[in-house]
Scaffold this motif. Structure first.
Motif, PDB file in Angstrom:
ATOM      1  N   GLY A 103       0.773  -1.241   0.000  1.00  0.00           N
ATOM      2  CA  GLY A 103       0.000   0.000   0.000  1.00  0.00           C
ATOM      3  C   GLY A 103       0.802   1.288   0.000  1.00  0.00           C
ATOM      4  N   SER A 104       2.095   1.234  -0.307  1.00  0.00           N
ATOM      5  CA  SER A 104       2.912   2.459  -0.295  1.00  0.00           C
ATOM      6  C   SER A 104       2.296   3.563  -1.144  1.00  0.00           C
ATOM      7  N   PHE A 105       1.917   3.235  -2.389  1.00  0.00           N
ATOM      8  CA  PHE A 105       1.362   4.252  -3.290  1.00  0.00           C
ATOM      9  C   PHE A 105       0.030   4.784  -2.753  1.00  0.00           C
ATOM     10  N   LEU A 106      -0.831   3.888  -2.285  1.00  0.00           N
ATOM     11  CA  LEU A 106      -2.136   4.303  -1.754  1.00  0.00           C
ATOM     12  C   LEU A 106      -1.982   5.188  -0.512  1.00  0.00           C
ATOM     13  N   ASP A 107      -0.959   4.907   0.294  1.00  0.00           N
ATOM     14  CA  ASP A 107      -0.725   5.732   1.490  1.00  0.00           C
ATOM     15  C   ASP A 107      -0.507   7.192   1.103  1.00  0.00           C
ATOM     16  N   PHE A 108       0.220   7.416   0.007  1.00  0.00           N
ATOM     17  CA  PHE A 108       0.513   8.788  -0.411  1.00  0.00           C
ATOM     18  C   PHE A 108      -0.668   9.443  -1.128  1.00  0.00           C
ATOM     19  N   VAL A 109      -1.506   8.630  -1.779  1.00  0.00           N
ATOM     20  CA  VAL A 109      -2.644   9.156  -2.540  1.00  0.00           C
ATOM     21  C   VAL A 109      -3.858   9.381  -1.630  1.00  0.00           C
ATOM     22  N   SER A 110      -3.934   8.617  -0.546  1.00  0.00           N
ATOM     23  CA  SER A 110      -5.165   8.581   0.254  1.00  0.00           C
ATOM     24  C   SER A 110      -5.515   9.933   0.874  1.00  0.00           C
ATOM     25  N   GLY A 111      -4.511  10.788   1.100  1.00  0.00           N
ATOM     26  CA  GLY A 111      -4.786  12.107   1.666  1.00  0.00           C
ATOM     27  C   GLY A 111      -5.613  12.979   0.747  1.00  0.00           C
ATOM     28  N   ALA A 112      -5.422  12.828  -0.563  1.00  0.00           N
ATOM     29  CA  ALA A 112      -6.145  13.647  -1.545  1.00  0.00           C
ATOM     30  C   ALA A 112      -7.444  12.970  -1.996  1.00  0.00           C
ATOM     31  N   ALA A 113      -7.432  11.659  -2.121  1.00  0.00           N
ATOM     32  CA  ALA A 113      -8.582  10.931  -2.662  1.00  0.00           C
ATOM     33  C   ALA A 113      -9.734  10.905  -1.659  1.00  0.00           C
ATOM     34  N   SER A 114     -10.959  10.795  -2.179  1.00  0.00           N
ATOM     35  CA  SER A 114     -12.101  10.701  -1.266  1.00  0.00           C
ATOM     36  C   SER A 114     -12.264   9.268  -0.767  1.00  0.00           C
ATOM     37  N   GLN A 115     -11.864   8.318  -1.616  1.00  0.00           N
ATOM     38  CA  GLN A 115     -12.020   6.914  -1.271  1.00  0.00           C
ATOM     39  C   GLN A 115     -10.898   6.120  -1.920  1.00  0.00           C
ATOM     40  N   VAL A 116     -10.371   5.141  -1.194  1.00  0.00           N
ATOM     41  CA  VAL A 116      -9.248   4.372  -1.709  1.00  0.00           C
ATOM     42  C   VAL A 116      -9.597   2.885  -1.733  1.00  0.00           C
ATOM     43  N   VAL A 117      -9.413   2.278  -2.906  1.00  0.00           N
ATOM     44  CA  VAL A 117      -9.693   0.852  -3.084  1.00  0.00           C
ATOM     45  C   VAL A 117      -8.369   0.155  -3.406  1.00  0.00           C
ATOM     46  N   GLY A 118      -8.062  -0.907  -2.676  1.00  0.00           N
ATOM     47  CA  GLY A 118      -6.837  -1.655  -2.928  1.00  0.00           C
ATOM     48  C   GLY A 118      -7.170  -3.047  -3.432  1.00  0.00           C
ATOM     49  N   ILE A 119      -6.462  -3.472  -4.479  1.00  0.00           N
ATOM     50  CA  ILE A 119      -6.658  -4.827  -4.986  1.00  0.00           C
ATOM     51  C   ILE A 119      -5.324  -5.536  -4.898  1.00  0.00           C
ATOM     52  N   GLU A 120      -5.290  -6.627  -4.113  1.00  0.00           N
ATOM     53  CA  GLU A 120      -4.013  -7.262  -3.799  1.00  0.00           C
ATOM     54  C   GLU A 120      -4.238  -8.723  -3.410  1.00  0.00           C
ATOM     55  N   PRO A 121      -3.629  -9.643  -4.163  1.00  0.00           N
ATOM     56  CA  PRO A 121      -3.810 -11.061  -3.847  1.00  0.00           C
ATOM     57  C   PRO A 121      -3.169 -11.505  -2.526  1.00  0.00           C
ATOM     58  N   THR A 122      -2.067 -10.870  -2.103  1.00  0.00           N
ATOM     59  CA  THR A 122      -1.388 -11.321  -0.880  1.00  0.00           C
ATOM     60  C   THR A 122      -2.234 -10.992   0.357  1.00  0.00           C
ATOM     61  N   GLN A 123      -2.656 -12.066   1.026  1.00  0.00           N
ATOM     62  CA  GLN A 123      -3.608 -11.922   2.130  1.00  0.00           C
ATOM     63  C   GLN A 123      -3.064 -11.067   3.271  1.00  0.00           C
ATOM     64  N   ALA A 124      -1.778 -11.250   3.586  1.00  0.00           N
ATOM     65  CA  ALA A 124      -1.168 -10.516   4.709  1.00  0.00           C
ATOM     66  C   ALA A 124      -1.278  -9.006   4.489  1.00  0.00           C
ATOM     67  N   PHE A 125      -1.089  -8.552   3.252  1.00  0.00           N
ATOM     68  CA  PHE A 125      -1.206  -7.125   2.932  1.00  0.00           C
ATOM     69  C   PHE A 125      -2.651  -6.648   3.049  1.00  0.00           C
ATOM     70  N   ARG A 126      -3.583  -7.466   2.533  1.00  0.00           N
ATOM     71  CA  ARG A 126      -5.003  -7.067   2.565  1.00  0.00           C
ATOM     72  C   ARG A 126      -5.468  -6.810   3.989  1.00  0.00           C
ATOM     73  N   GLU A 127      -5.051  -7.710   4.886  1.00  0.00           N
ATOM     74  CA  GLU A 127      -5.480  -7.581   6.289  1.00  0.00           C
ATOM     75  C   GLU A 127      -4.976  -6.275   6.894  1.00  0.00           C
ATOM     76  N   LYS A 128      -3.695  -5.967   6.659  1.00  0.00           N
ATOM     77  CA  LYS A 128      -3.091  -4.745   7.217  1.00  0.00           C
ATOM     78  C   LYS A 128      -3.769  -3.492   6.665  1.00  0.00           C
ATOM     79  N   LEU A 129      -4.050  -3.497   5.353  1.00  0.00           N
ATOM     80  CA  LEU A 129      -4.594  -2.292   4.713  1.00  0.00           C
ATOM     81  C   LEU A 129      -6.073  -2.100   5.043  1.00  0.00           C
ATOM     82  N   SER A 130      -6.789  -3.199   5.265  1.00  0.00           N
ATOM     83  CA  SER A 130      -8.193  -3.087   5.692  1.00  0.00           C
ATOM     84  C   SER A 130      -8.274  -2.345   7.020  1.00  0.00           C
TER      85      SER A 130
END
Ligand SMILES: [Zn+2]
Length: 290
Positions: A103-130
């Motif tokens: 989620g490095s890129f989303l972390d930097f974009v999330s401040g400007a965006a109204s809503q952030v959607v992440g698509i990622e097969p690695t389960q460990a990442f999904r859990e952290k970003l949720s």
């Protein structure tokens, strides 16, 4: 063998030998044929990956990326990505990053965006970003049930070369996009300068089990066009500097962006610009609208 992008059956074998399997130094124990479609120019092999492989942490570890220190490794890549996207398209928009990793890129974009959607097969990442409040899905197809036609900006870097069918991948991104929404997708090229300078020595690194495709400008453009996108533009982007080529020639292995006292910053920058202007850069990015 039929090209999954354009359906053309005429392909040429451009490499036959062992290919990289994971990080540098690991190779397949059998020869693999790399085919180049004679119509759209895409290069591909037929070794498939099961989905479970990408969903486990094993894939990241095989690539030398530990899931724990993801941000340390990947935060520095965000600057390149923001250079590809610009910063003016995210404000108050719904943004989806396909293959968002930790989620490095989303972390930097999330401040400007109204809503952030992440698509990622690695389960460990999904859990952290949720836990951060990002709307997480395993594959684009899963996100469609909630976000079909609702995403203003879809970004995806270093993902399309991993998928079974780049045309279908672009079709799914198209479905995700709102009307007038944009897609920005980046992928490594065959890096023609390195192939010219190093030949087969480089080919066995370039071609890998994890990359089912090496796309060029034509095949990436065509994937977007067949998916239904309009106002399509593909730009060349050079990621590696002249020091990378010199170190490859000297050490016969990848060492990244090495600095040498005889390569000044201005020479390096001009060499990178030259690679882009000549259409020989190591990366391409497609920009398109729905
Ligand atoms: Zn083709």
């Amino acid at each position: 063998m039929e090209c999954r992008i354009c359906g053309n059956k005429d392909s040429q074998v451009v490499y036959k030998g062992r290919i990289r399997d994971g990080a540098f130094g690991n190779y397949t124990n059998h020869d693999v044929e790399m085919h180049q479609c004679q119509k759209c120019g895409a290069i591909y092999h037929e070794c498939s990956r099961d989905k479970e492989f990408y969903e486990s942490s094993e894939y990241r570890e095989k690539m030398g990326q530990k899931t724990d220190d993801y941000a340390v490794l990947h935060d520095k890549e965000v600057l390149d990505k923001l250079n590809y996207t610009g910063t003016d398209i995210f404000r108050d928009k719904t943004v989806a990053d396909v293959g968002c990793g930790g989620g490095s890129f989303l972390d930097f974009v999330s401040g400007a965006a109204s809503q952030v959607v992440g698509i990622e097969p690695t389960q460990a990442f999904r859990e952290k970003l949720s836990e951060k409040g990002y709307h997480m899905y395993t594959y684009v197809g899963d996100a469609l049930k909630d976000y079909e036609g609702k995403v203003d900006v879809v970004t995806s870097f270093d993902v399309i070369e991993h998928v079974e069918n780049p045309r279908i991948f672009m079709e799914e991104c198209f479905q995700l996009c709102s009307k007038g929404g944009r897609v920005i997708v980046g992928t490594p090229t065959e890096h023609p300068i390195m192939r010219m300078a190093l030949g087969e020595e480089y080919d066995s690194f370039l071609f890998s089990t994890q990359h089912l495709w090496v796309l060029n400008k034509e095949s990436l453009e065509l994937s977007a066009k067949l998916a239904g996108f309009r106002n399509i533009e593909v730009k060349y982007k050079q990621r590696y500097g002249l020091g990378n080529l010199v170190s490859w020639l000297k050490n016969k292995k990848p060492m990244g962006n090495v600095s040498y006292p005889y390569i000044s910053e201005s020479v390096n920058k001009n060499w990178m610009l030259n690679s882009e202007e000549c259409g020989l850069a190591d990366y391409i990015v497609v920009y398109a609208e729905k």
